[in-house]
Design a protein around this motif. Sequence first.
Motif, PDB file in Angstrom:
ATOM      1  N   LEU A 228      15.167  25.882  10.897  1.00  0.00           N
ATOM      2  CA  LEU A 228      15.262  27.268  10.436  1.00  0.00           C
ATOM      3  C   LEU A 228      15.435  28.209  11.627  1.00  0.00           C
ATOM      4  CD1 LEU A 228      12.405  27.251   7.778  1.00  0.00           C
ATOM      5  CD2 LEU A 228      14.864  27.056   7.379  1.00  0.00           C
ATOM      6  N   PRO A 229      16.172  29.319  11.455  1.00  0.00           N
ATOM      7  CA  PRO A 229      16.362  30.270  12.566  1.00  0.00           C
ATOM      8  C   PRO A 229      15.095  31.073  12.815  1.00  0.00           C
ATOM      9  CG  PRO A 229      17.435  31.063  10.585  1.00  0.00           C
ATOM     10  CD  PRO A 229      16.950  29.696  10.259  1.00  0.00           C
ATOM     11  N   THR A 230      14.672  31.152  14.083  1.00  0.00           N
ATOM     12  CA  THR A 230      13.486  31.937  14.467  1.00  0.00           C
ATOM     13  C   THR A 230      13.860  33.261  15.115  1.00  0.00           C
ATOM     14  OG1 THR A 230      13.428  30.760  16.576  1.00  0.00           O
ATOM     15  CG2 THR A 230      12.097  29.857  14.782  1.00  0.00           C
ATOM     16  N   SER A 231      15.097  33.448  15.487  1.00  0.00           N
ATOM     17  CA  SER A 231      15.523  34.674  16.159  1.00  0.00           C
ATOM     18  C   SER A 231      16.047  35.677  15.139  1.00  0.00           C
ATOM     19  CB  SER A 231      16.619  34.349  17.186  1.00  0.00           C
ATOM     20  OG  SER A 231      17.133  35.534  17.744  1.00  0.00           O
ATOM     21  N   LYS A 232      15.789  36.962  15.410  1.00  0.00           N
ATOM     22  CA  LYS A 232      16.302  38.027  14.558  1.00  0.00           C
ATOM     23  C   LYS A 232      17.572  38.660  15.113  1.00  0.00           C
ATOM     24  CE  LYS A 232      11.996  39.288  12.345  1.00  0.00           C
ATOM     25  NZ  LYS A 232      11.098  40.396  11.946  1.00  0.00           N
ATOM     26  N   VAL A 233      18.169  37.990  16.089  1.00  0.00           N
ATOM     27  CA  VAL A 233      19.430  38.479  16.645  1.00  0.00           C
ATOM     28  C   VAL A 233      20.531  38.248  15.626  1.00  0.00           C
ATOM     29  CG1 VAL A 233      21.063  38.233  18.549  1.00  0.00           C
ATOM     30  CG2 VAL A 233      18.616  37.942  18.952  1.00  0.00           C
ATOM     31  N   GLN A 234      21.323  39.263  15.359  1.00  0.00           N
ATOM     32  CA  GLN A 234      22.388  39.154  14.373  1.00  0.00           C
ATOM     33  C   GLN A 234      23.529  38.296  14.897  1.00  0.00           C
ATOM     34  OE1 GLN A 234      23.563  43.079  13.291  1.00  0.00           O
ATOM     35  NE2 GLN A 234      21.597  43.599  12.313  1.00  0.00           N
ATOM     36  N   ASP A 235      24.273  37.743  13.955  1.00  0.00           N
ATOM     37  CA  ASP A 235      25.407  36.898  14.295  1.00  0.00           C
ATOM     38  C   ASP A 235      26.485  37.749  14.962  1.00  0.00           C
ATOM     39  OD1 ASP A 235      27.283  34.969  14.529  1.00  0.00           O
ATOM     40  OD2 ASP A 235      27.465  34.496  12.409  1.00  0.00           O
ATOM     41  N   PRO A 236      26.921  37.401  16.171  1.00  0.00           N
ATOM     42  CA  PRO A 236      27.947  38.231  16.826  1.00  0.00           C
ATOM     43  C   PRO A 236      29.281  38.223  16.080  1.00  0.00           C
ATOM     44  CG  PRO A 236      27.557  36.208  18.062  1.00  0.00           C
ATOM     45  CD  PRO A 236      26.494  36.275  17.015  1.00  0.00           C
ATOM     46  N   ASN A 237      29.591  37.129  15.374  1.00  0.00           N
ATOM     47  CA  ASN A 237      30.823  37.069  14.602  1.00  0.00           C
ATOM     48  C   ASN A 237      30.481  37.385  13.149  1.00  0.00           C
ATOM     49  OD1 ASN A 237      33.347  36.604  13.583  1.00  0.00           O
ATOM     50  ND2 ASN A 237      33.413  34.415  14.071  1.00  0.00           N
ATOM     51  N   ALA A 238      30.673  38.648  12.773  1.00  0.00           N
ATOM     52  CA  ALA A 238      30.308  39.069  11.424  1.00  0.00           C
ATOM     53  C   ALA A 238      31.269  38.563  10.371  1.00  0.00           C
ATOM     54  CB  ALA A 238      30.250  40.605  11.364  1.00  0.00           C
ATOM     55  N   LYS A 239      32.501  38.233  10.762  1.00  0.00           N
ATOM     56  CA  LYS A 239      33.529  37.783   9.805  1.00  0.00           C
ATOM     57  C   LYS A 239      33.676  36.263   9.839  1.00  0.00           C
ATOM     58  CE  LYS A 239      36.202  42.043  10.147  1.00  0.00           C
ATOM     59  NZ  LYS A 239      37.535  42.620  10.449  1.00  0.00           N
ATOM     60  N   ARG A 240      32.569  35.570   9.990  1.00  0.00           N
ATOM     61  CA  ARG A 240      32.631  34.109  10.044  1.00  0.00           C
ATOM     62  C   ARG A 240      32.931  33.541   8.652  1.00  0.00           C
ATOM     63  NH1 ARG A 240      30.766  30.977  13.964  1.00  0.00           N
ATOM     64  NH2 ARG A 240      29.460  32.646  14.814  1.00  0.00           N
ATOM     65  N   ASN A 241      33.828  32.563   8.600  1.00  0.00           N
ATOM     66  CA  ASN A 241      34.203  31.959   7.324  1.00  0.00           C
ATOM     67  C   ASN A 241      33.052  31.095   6.801  1.00  0.00           C
ATOM     68  OD1 ASN A 241      36.752  33.087   7.439  1.00  0.00           O
ATOM     69  ND2 ASN A 241      37.622  31.343   8.541  1.00  0.00           N
ATOM     70  N   HIS A 242      32.781  31.234   5.527  1.00  0.00           N
ATOM     71  CA  HIS A 242      31.722  30.431   4.896  1.00  0.00           C
ATOM     72  C   HIS A 242      32.338  29.119   4.396  1.00  0.00           C
ATOM     73  CE1 HIS A 242      28.197  29.348   2.652  1.00  0.00           C
ATOM     74  NE2 HIS A 242      28.928  29.231   1.535  1.00  0.00           N
ATOM     75  N   VAL A 243      31.737  28.037   4.806  1.00  0.00           N
ATOM     76  CA  VAL A 243      32.221  26.705   4.410  1.00  0.00           C
ATOM     77  C   VAL A 243      31.248  26.133   3.394  1.00  0.00           C
ATOM     78  CG1 VAL A 243      32.853  24.395   5.211  1.00  0.00           C
ATOM     79  CG2 VAL A 243      33.257  26.380   6.681  1.00  0.00           C
ATOM     80  N   ASN A 244      31.768  25.769   2.225  1.00  0.00           N
ATOM     81  CA  ASN A 244      30.925  25.168   1.194  1.00  0.00           C
ATOM     82  C   ASN A 244      30.570  23.738   1.583  1.00  0.00           C
ATOM     83  OD1 ASN A 244      30.995  27.418  -0.475  1.00  0.00           O
ATOM     84  ND2 ASN A 244      32.936  26.789  -1.398  1.00  0.00           N
ATOM     85  N   PRO A 245      29.372  23.315   1.285  1.00  0.00           N
ATOM     86  CA  PRO A 245      29.012  21.915   1.592  1.00  0.00           C
ATOM     87  C   PRO A 245      29.830  20.936   0.758  1.00  0.00           C
ATOM     88  CG  PRO A 245      27.276  22.992   0.329  1.00  0.00           C
ATOM     89  CD  PRO A 245      28.248  24.054   0.705  1.00  0.00           C
ATOM     90  N   VAL A 246      29.847  19.693   1.222  1.00  0.00           N
ATOM     91  CA  VAL A 246      30.661  18.670   0.557  1.00  0.00           C
ATOM     92  C   VAL A 246      30.082  18.382  -0.822  1.00  0.00           C
ATOM     93  CG1 VAL A 246      31.500  16.305   0.698  1.00  0.00           C
ATOM     94  CG2 VAL A 246      31.276  17.667   2.773  1.00  0.00           C
ATOM     95  N   GLY A 247      30.943  18.385  -1.829  1.00  0.00           N
ATOM     96  CA  GLY A 247      30.515  18.066  -3.180  1.00  0.00           C
ATOM     97  C   GLY A 247      30.310  19.264  -4.071  1.00  0.00           C
ATOM     98  N   THR A 248      30.314  20.507  -3.511  1.00  0.00           N
ATOM     99  CA  THR A 248      30.109  21.683  -4.356  1.00  0.00           C
ATOM    100  C   THR A 248      31.361  22.021  -5.153  1.00  0.00           C
ATOM    101  OG1 THR A 248      30.730  23.056  -2.453  1.00  0.00           O
ATOM    102  CG2 THR A 248      28.383  22.637  -2.814  1.00  0.00           C
ATOM    103  N   LYS A 249      32.520  21.808  -4.551  1.00  0.00           N
ATOM    104  CA  LYS A 249      33.766  22.144  -5.230  1.00  0.00           C
ATOM    105  C   LYS A 249      34.556  20.859  -5.483  1.00  0.00           C
ATOM    106  CE  LYS A 249      37.820  25.128  -4.809  1.00  0.00           C
ATOM    107  NZ  LYS A 249      38.558  26.054  -3.924  1.00  0.00           N
TER     108      LYS A 249
END
Length: 475
Positions: free
Chosen positions: A91-112
Motif C-alpha cells: 500500500l502507498p504510504t506517501s501523500k505525494v501526488q502522482d506527477p503524471n496526472a494523465k496516466r492511462n488506467h490499465v484494467n487487470p487481466v480478466g476484467t474485460k
Amino acid sequence: MSLIKKKKHVSKKNKKAWRKHCDIKDVEDFLEDQRLEERLGKFEAKKDSELFVVDTVGEEKPEVVDVKPLTLKQKKRALLPQTPKCYEVLLPTSKVQDPNAKRNHVNPVGTKPTALSKLSLKKQFEKGAYLKKVELARKNRRIVRDKKRRIKEIRNTFDKNIWGEDVLEVKGIPSTLCDDFISTEAQLHNVLPEQRLRPKPAPPKTLVTRPAVVTPHPGVSYNPSYQEHQDLLQQVVQHEEKLMKKEAHLHRVTTSLFSRLTPHEKENQWREEMSEGLPKPHNPANSPSTPSDNDTDNEYKAINPPVKNKKKDHKARRKQKERIAERERLKREKIDKKKITDIYKLRKLQTLISGKEKREEALRVKRAARRALVAATAPPALSAHRTPAPQPDLVEPAQLTGDLRNISSTVNLLRDRFESLQRRGALAASKLMMTKRKRLKAYFKPGHKVTDQDVENYLKKKMVKKTTKKAVVTK
C-alpha cells in the motif's frame, strides 16, 4: 572549570576524508522532516479538529457495560475486511501526488473479455458445456437434499439391539481390559492383530450352485481305456502349449529385444566407433591399381570436370512436353478404367460386406451368451485375487498300474479341497506369499584347540555342499 578542547584541523582533500570529518547531521534531520511532512502532511495545513480534541466529558468515568466477550470465530470474522499484514507493504504510504496526472488506467487481466475468450465461450455454449454444468449442479443439490431428508426422518422400527454393539468383548478387546478406569485407546491398543487389521469380507451377493466334488475326467482313472486316456492327454498337451506360447511371448518381448555380443565383437565395435573420422592405415593389397605417371604424361585431370550449361533446343523441349503429356494420359486412362471395374464390382462388394456383417453379428451374439453364462456361474468377488483355475491331472502311461494297490496319488487332497472352496465362493481367493529366507553364511572360527583334522573335515563338508547344489541345478 571545563576545559575547552582545541579544534582539530584535518585534511579534506578527498571524498572519504570529507565524509568522515564533516558533520552533516543537521542536513539529514532537515531531509527527514521534509519526508515526514510529505507522508503525513504539513503541520500548518492541518485543521484544529485534526490536531486537538475538546474534552466534553471531564473526569466522569464512563458507565461500564457488561459486554459478552467475542468468540475466536467472531474475532476472525471481524478481521476479514481489514487489510492483511502481508499486503500492507504494497500500500502507498506517501501523500505525494502522482506527477503524471494523465496516466492511462490499465484494467487487470480478466476484467474485460477478449475476442478469443468470447469465441471460446460461444463454442462451449453451442456444445452444451454450460447445460451439463447446470444439470450436474441440480443433481448434486438434489442428492444433498435427499440426504438431509433421510437424516431427519424418524426411525419407526425399534428392532436394534442397543446393548450388543457396545460390549467390549464383541470388538475383540480382552475381558481383562474391560474395566472403566482403562482408557479406550489402551483397550483398542491391546486388540489382537488378526481382529484389528483383517476386516471380515462382505457376504457374497450371488450364491453359486456348484457341486462340492467335481466329477473327474475318465482318463484320470487308475485303469482307463485307451481312447479316454488319449483324450485327456490331448487336453494336457493343449494346456501345455498355451503355457509355452505365453512363455515364448514373454521371452520375445523382453529378452529377445536386446542383442547379445561376445567380448570380441564388443571390442571390435568399440574400436570402430572410436576410430571414426581418423585416417585409416594404407593397405597396398586392398588399394586399387592406379595408372602410372608415364601413362598420364603428367597431365592434370580434375576429379569433377566442369559442367557446361547446355541449353535445350525447341525440339528437345517439345519431345519432353510430349512425354509428360503421354504419361499423364496413360495415368488418367488407368484411373478411368479402375472406376469402371469398381462399378461392376459393387454387387460383389455388397455381398461381401453383408456376409461379413452377418458373421460379426453371429459372433457378437455368441460372445454375449458366453459372457452371460460366465457371469451367471462366476463365483462372487470376495477379494482382489482371481480364483485359481483347475489344472489338468494326468497319470503318465508308465505309471498306470491297473489296480488300486500299487497306485500313487499325484494330487494333494487338502490343496484340492481348499481351491474347490474358493471356486465355489465359500472362501475368498488368496495368493500364496512366500517369504524369502535369509542366506546365512557359515564361518569357521579358528582357535588354539583346532587341529588340522578339523580344518580338513570343514573343507570336505563345504565341497560336498557345492557339488550337491550343482547337481540340483543341472537336473
